[in-house]
Design an enzyme around this catalytic site. Structure first.
Site, PDB file in Angstrom:
ATOM      1  N   HIS A 104       0.907  -1.203   0.013  1.00 15.72           N
ATOM      2  CA  HIS A 104      -0.009   0.042   0.102  1.00 15.72           C
ATOM      3  C   HIS A 104       0.937   1.253  -0.041  1.00 15.72           C
ATOM      4  O   HIS A 104       0.178   2.351  -0.334  1.00 15.72           O
ATOM      5  CB  HIS A 104      -1.088   0.096   1.398  1.00 15.72           C
ATOM      6  CG  HIS A 104      -2.003  -1.197   1.032  1.00 15.72           C
ATOM      7  ND1 HIS A 104      -3.200  -0.761   0.957  1.00 15.72           N
ATOM      8  CD2 HIS A 104      -1.893  -2.389   1.288  1.00 15.72           C
ATOM      9  CE1 HIS A 104      -4.015  -1.976   1.075  1.00 15.72           C
ATOM     10  NE2 HIS A 104      -3.171  -2.861   1.102  1.00 15.72           N
ATOM     11  N   ASP A 311       3.195   9.194  -0.951  1.00 11.54           N
ATOM     12  CA  ASP A 311       1.917   8.496  -0.601  1.00 11.54           C
ATOM     13  C   ASP A 311       1.577   7.398  -1.379  1.00 11.54           C
ATOM     14  O   ASP A 311       1.756   7.694  -2.710  1.00 11.54           O
ATOM     15  CB  ASP A 311       0.828   9.634  -0.405  1.00 11.54           C
ATOM     16  CG  ASP A 311      -0.190   9.380   0.537  1.00 11.54           C
ATOM     17  OD1 ASP A 311      -0.529   7.996   0.812  1.00 11.54           O
ATOM     18  OD2 ASP A 311      -0.970  10.264   1.212  1.00 11.54           O
TER      19      ASP A 311
HETATM   20  N1  ADQ Z   1     -11.630   8.694  11.519  1.00 11.09           N
HETATM   21  C1  ADQ Z   1     -11.647   8.083  10.555  1.00 11.09           C
HETATM   22  N2  ADQ Z   1     -12.676   7.137  10.663  1.00 11.09           N
HETATM   23  C2  ADQ Z   1     -12.937   6.283   9.499  1.00 11.09           C
HETATM   24  N3  ADQ Z   1     -11.906   6.253   8.500  1.00 11.09           N
HETATM   25  C3  ADQ Z   1     -11.200   7.329   8.455  1.00 11.09           C
HETATM   26  C4  ADQ Z   1     -10.666   8.339   9.509  1.00 11.09           C
HETATM   27  N4  ADQ Z   1      -9.866   8.920   9.191  1.00 11.09           N
HETATM   28  C5  ADQ Z   1      -9.489   8.630   7.994  1.00 11.09           C
HETATM   29  N5  ADQ Z   1     -10.283   7.586   7.499  1.00 11.09           N
HETATM   30  C6  ADQ Z   1     -10.193   6.927   6.165  1.00 11.09           C
HETATM   31  O1  ADQ Z   1      -8.780   6.174   6.310  1.00 11.09           O
HETATM   32  C7  ADQ Z   1      -8.384   6.377   4.732  1.00 11.09           C
HETATM   33  C8  ADQ Z   1      -6.908   6.612   4.896  1.00 11.09           C
HETATM   34  O2  ADQ Z   1      -6.381   6.314   3.704  1.00 11.09           O
HETATM   35  P1  ADQ Z   1      -4.847   7.207   3.032  1.00 11.09           P
HETATM   36  O3  ADQ Z   1      -4.713   6.636   1.808  1.00 11.09           O
HETATM   37  O4  ADQ Z   1      -5.640   8.564   3.075  1.00 11.09           O
HETATM   38  O5  ADQ Z   1      -3.877   7.113   4.195  1.00 11.09           O
HETATM   39  P2  ADQ Z   1      -3.094   5.942   4.887  1.00 11.09           P
HETATM   40  O6  ADQ Z   1      -1.493   6.702   5.219  1.00 11.09           O
HETATM   41  O7  ADQ Z   1      -3.549   5.679   6.227  1.00 11.09           O
HETATM   42  O8  ADQ Z   1      -3.151   4.636   3.935  1.00 11.09           O
HETATM   43  C9  ADQ Z   1      -2.109   3.694   3.433  1.00 11.09           C
HETATM   44  O9  ADQ Z   1      -2.895   2.891   2.594  1.00 11.09           O
HETATM   45  C10 ADQ Z   1      -3.766   3.530   1.714  1.00 11.09           C
HETATM   46  C11 ADQ Z   1      -4.333   2.497   1.160  1.00 11.09           C
HETATM   47  O10 ADQ Z   1      -3.730   1.403   0.194  1.00 11.09           O
HETATM   48  C12 ADQ Z   1      -2.681   4.402   0.750  1.00 11.09           C
HETATM   49  O11 ADQ Z   1      -3.671   5.234  -0.132  1.00 11.09           O
HETATM   50  C13 ADQ Z   1      -1.734   5.267   1.507  1.00 11.09           C
HETATM   51  O12 ADQ Z   1      -0.709   5.807   0.572  1.00 11.09           O
HETATM   52  C14 ADQ Z   1      -1.014   4.302   2.495  1.00 11.09           C
HETATM   53  O13 ADQ Z   1      -0.206   5.194   3.166  1.00 11.09           O
HETATM   54  C15 ADQ Z   1      -9.326   7.294   4.032  1.00 11.09           C
HETATM   55  O14 ADQ Z   1     -10.174   6.558   3.274  1.00 11.09           O
HETATM   56  C16 ADQ Z   1     -10.082   8.135   5.128  1.00 11.09           C
HETATM   57  O15 ADQ Z   1     -11.375   8.281   4.925  1.00 11.09           O
HETATM   58  O1  G3P Z   2      -1.880   2.828  11.432  1.00 12.10           O
HETATM   59  P1  G3P Z   2      -0.963   1.910  10.829  1.00 12.10           P
HETATM   60  O2  G3P Z   2       0.348   2.072  11.192  1.00 12.10           O
HETATM   61  O3  G3P Z   2      -1.784   0.754  10.846  1.00 12.10           O
HETATM   62  O4  G3P Z   2      -0.840   2.029   9.224  1.00 12.10           O
HETATM   63  C1  G3P Z   2      -1.855   2.441   8.437  1.00 12.10           C
HETATM   64  C2  G3P Z   2      -1.375   2.382   6.894  1.00 12.10           C
HETATM   65  O5  G3P Z   2      -2.465   2.202   6.266  1.00 12.10           O
HETATM   66  C3  G3P Z   2      -0.181   1.678   6.319  1.00 12.10           C
HETATM   67  O6  G3P Z   2      -0.182   1.522   5.084  1.00 12.10           O
END
Ligand code: ADQ
Ligand code: G3P
Length: 416
Positions: A104, A311
């Site tokens: 990811h 990202d």
């Molecule tokens: N309070 C909350 N409750 C519920 N949901 C919430 C939340 N706050 C945020 N979210 C959700 O969590 C997800 C976060 O995903 P992101 O891709 O933005 O970042 P993250 O670094 O965690 O993911 C990692 O995995 C993703 C998916 O593969 C990659 O895009 C990224 O680059 C990688 O770092 C979003 O869909 C958001 O809506």
């Molecule tokens: O919060 P973590 O450490 O489980 O990491 C969240 C990210 O989605 C990792 O790709």
């Protein structure tokens, strides 16, 4: 109790000790692999004890997986950098298994990956899979170059030959549950929450950012750019609000603690210097919100600002787009270093290291005419739907089907 509750959802927990969490999760996963994969070499801590714990926990996962009643017809999917050794550990025990690995987060250039003292073992761990997949195109050559330049294995047409096996390397851009966010954006409860937000901010332009607390998300750069905006365009004071939702993450890791302190300091400074009796420039929440509240924020926000320095994909920007499926009324500013930027060309793209560029992008977004906002959002909606997570699941159910399914969707787009 936990085990029983999870069993109802067909899930099996892997329990780790506090010490495992410290050395395997906070240590190797988040003080070695995370900074290296996000090009933060100086943040990496190459502790032997972290490596030993990483091996131990990957083996532990392997033992638990193999205790299940797995047949050679089953397909195993290993997710993300915390389990890079698992594919090979499984392969050693069961050569008949079909194993996929999805990363990811970015896979860095081989010259960066090379820094890790245990890079050979990690690459060999991944090569236990039949299929290794990443979100975006440039990760695949980075991985293949590591196989070539670190292990001496020459790739051919996205394949790496390991003795008698051929490992395929692919790119599957991941989407979101588009329908879920679209449906939420029509729900009465969510719309009422969005109205409350709009009233609260008295129709000031609302710039939204949502991310885990992480140095890869460019949070400090975003704050600097916002301060520059208020400095350079004083007429915008009292007319905009930056709403920052920062979700707590890895708060025992030193760099995350330092970042949190710096965020607090910068927000305090901006609010104190530029704020007035009736206006606070930044609303800051260090919290995790229910999905209805997230959806209301997306609906109420005039602008969504994503400033990732690196990202893998970034799903927040896709959540925002899906939440605008009703009125197309919103502007997305997206870092060119987020994987999503490769698909979402109609966004305002920025280099988050260029503070001036972020500032000008915010200015442009604030004054963008409604028609242009809607036209840009319409075309983004198409791409966000194209890679909807449900479609991806169907598409990857069979590796052979993947190419054809994706091609069909691309063809449809070209005909449109
Ligand atoms: N309070 C909350 N409750 C519920 N949901 C919430 C939340 N706050 C945020 N979210 C959700 O969590 C997800 C976060 O995903 P992101 O891709 O933005 O970042 P993250 O670094 O965690 O993911 C990692 O995995 C993703 C998916 O593969 C990659 O895009 C990224 O680059 C990688 O770092 C979003 O869909 C958001 O809506
Ligand atoms: O919060 P973590 O450490 O489980 O990491 C969240 C990210 O989605 C990792 O790709």
């Amino acid at each position: 109790m936990i085990r029983m509750e999870l069993a109802k959802m067909n899930l099996i927990p892997v329990f780790l000790t506090t010490e495992d969490l410290e050395v395997y999760y906070e240590g190797f996963s988040n003080k070695v692999l995370w900074p290296i994969c996000h090009y933060r070499l100086s943040y990496a801590v190459f502790e032997k004890s972290y490596w030993l714990a990483y091996q131990k926990v990957n083996q532990y996962f392997c033992n638990i997986v193999l205790k299940q009643n797995i047949t050679s017809k089953d397909e195993l999917r290993v997710h993300d950098y915390q389990l890079m050794l698992l594919p090979q550990l499984l392969r050693q025990q069961r050569s008949d298994l079909t194993i996929g690995y999805f990363q990811h987060i970015p896979f860095p250039a081989d010259e960066i990956f090379r820094f890790i003292p245990w890079r050979n073992e990690l690459l060999k761990g991944l090569l236990g899979a039949d299929l290794i997949a990443f979100h975006t195109y440039h990760n695949a050559p980075n991985f293949l170059n590591s196989c070539l330049n670190i292990l001496g294995l020459s790739p051919k047409n996205n394949n790496v030959r390991c003795r008698d096996r051929c490992v395929q390397v692919e790119v599957f851009p991941m989407g979101i549950d588009f329908d879920k966010f679209e449906a939420l954006s029509c729900s009465e409860v969510v719309l009422a929450k969005a109205e409350v937000l709009k009233d609260q901010y008295q129709n000031r332009k609302l710039i939204l950012s949502i991310d885990r607390l992480d140095y890869s998300k460019g949070i400090l750069e975003r704050l600097s750019a916002y301060e520059s905006l208020l400095q350079q365009y004083p007429e915008l004071r009292n007319k905009v609000v930056l709403y920052m939702l920062v979700v707590p993450s890895r708060d025992n890791v030193t760099q995350y603690k330092l970042l949190r302190g710096e965020i607090d300091r910068m927000i305090g400074h901006i609010n104190a210097v530029y704020g007035s009796d009736d206006w606070t420039p930044i609303t800051y929440l260090y919290n995790s919100l229910p999905v209805e509240d997230l959806s209301a924020l997306y609906i109420a926000a005039d602008i969504c600002l994503v400033t990732s320095l690196r990202d893998g994909m970034n799903l927040v920007c896709k959540d925002y787009i899906a939440s605008k499926a009703q009125d197309y009324n919103g502007v997305l500013i997206l870092s060119e270093f987020a994987g999503a930027a490769k698909e979402l060309s109609e966004t305002i793209q920025i280099n988050p290291n260029a503070i001036e560029d972020i500032m000008q992008a915010m200015h442009l977004a604030i004054y963008m005419p409604k028609l242009e906002r809607q036209q840009r959002m319409r075309s983004k909606l198409f791409f966000a739907r194209l890679h909807e997570v449900k479609r991806e699941q169907e598409a990857s159910a069979s590796r052979k089907m993947q190419g054809a399914t994706l091609q069909k969707l691309i063809d449809k787009f070209q005909q449109a």
